[in-house]
Design an enzyme around this catalytic site. Sequence first.
Site, PDB file in Angstrom:
ATOM      1  N   ASP A  24       0.833  -1.205   0.000  1.00  0.00           N
ATOM      2  CA  ASP A  24       0.000   0.000   0.000  1.00  0.00           C
ATOM      3  C   ASP A  24       0.866   1.253   0.000  1.00  0.00           C
ATOM      4  O   ASP A  24       1.947   1.279   0.601  1.00  0.00           O
ATOM      5  CB  ASP A  24      -0.899  -0.006   1.237  1.00  0.00           C
ATOM      6  N   HIS A  41       3.270   3.268  -8.793  1.00  0.00           N
ATOM      7  CA  HIS A  41       3.185   1.824  -9.038  1.00  0.00           C
ATOM      8  C   HIS A  41       4.447   1.319  -9.720  1.00  0.00           C
ATOM      9  O   HIS A  41       4.949   0.224  -9.410  1.00  0.00           O
ATOM     10  CB  HIS A  41       1.958   1.517  -9.896  1.00  0.00           C
ATOM     11  N   LEU A 135      11.536 -20.562  -3.579  1.00  0.00           N
ATOM     12  CA  LEU A 135      10.490 -19.693  -3.035  1.00  0.00           C
ATOM     13  C   LEU A 135       9.262 -19.789  -3.918  1.00  0.00           C
ATOM     14  O   LEU A 135       9.380 -19.798  -5.142  1.00  0.00           O
ATOM     15  CB  LEU A 135      10.977 -18.237  -2.995  1.00  0.00           C
TER      16      LEU A 135
END
Length: 249
Positions: A24, A41, A135
């Site tokens: 956020d 972004h 991962l």
Amino acid sequence: MNQIADLQNISKKSVPAHVAIIMDGNGRWAKSRGKPRIFGHKAGVEAVRQAVSFACKNGIKVLTLFAFSSENWRRPDDEVSGLMELFTWALGSEVSKLNESNVRLKIIGDRNVFSENFRRKIAEAENKTAGNDRLLLNVALNYGGRWEIVNALQKIAGKINSGELAAGDISEQLLTDNLEIPQDVDLLIRTGGEKRISNFLLWQLAYSEMFIPDVLWPEFTEEVFKEAVDYFASRERRFGCTGEQIRGE
């Protein structure tokens, strides 16, 4: 002091297996610099790289990033279209790096609204990294926690209707097994200062610890990630028991 964050001073049992992050603050970060929201972004891509790098180096097994919620379609059209372009670019430019790092990519969320070209790029990226096991990187796109639970229930209902399952087979584990993400979250990080979970991983967050750093997502670094893991290591996770029981007293 070495600026590269590491966990050498933390017991391996204190490292969270699954970390989820609500990324956020991109828009606010851009606005504070007099830039359009999409600028934030784009800046957030580097923070994603840092998060993935830290997770790989420190034994975190699953990292789930909230990139675009099912509610984010309500944002201005230019921001939404810019985000879709950014996601398409990232699938093309970042996947090779993930593959080299032995990272498996999985996109979670309802893909039906995406273009055929974008769905194809998602499938190609997932297939390319399918054999990697260092991962598991889950990226939530057009995702909502309520949607995920309903979707799992629909899968179970279909199996009951076909005779594969009986109604009596329904259990917490069965629901978990039919979710997009079957792993419980150990640590939730939310940047930007907001203190809510925003319809993210509602089932998986049941016993997660929460860390809310006072940084916006483009400011997120490996050092901030280490602060979050240090916080996690300091917590006594009781899962309904008393502290004395957990400590064996």
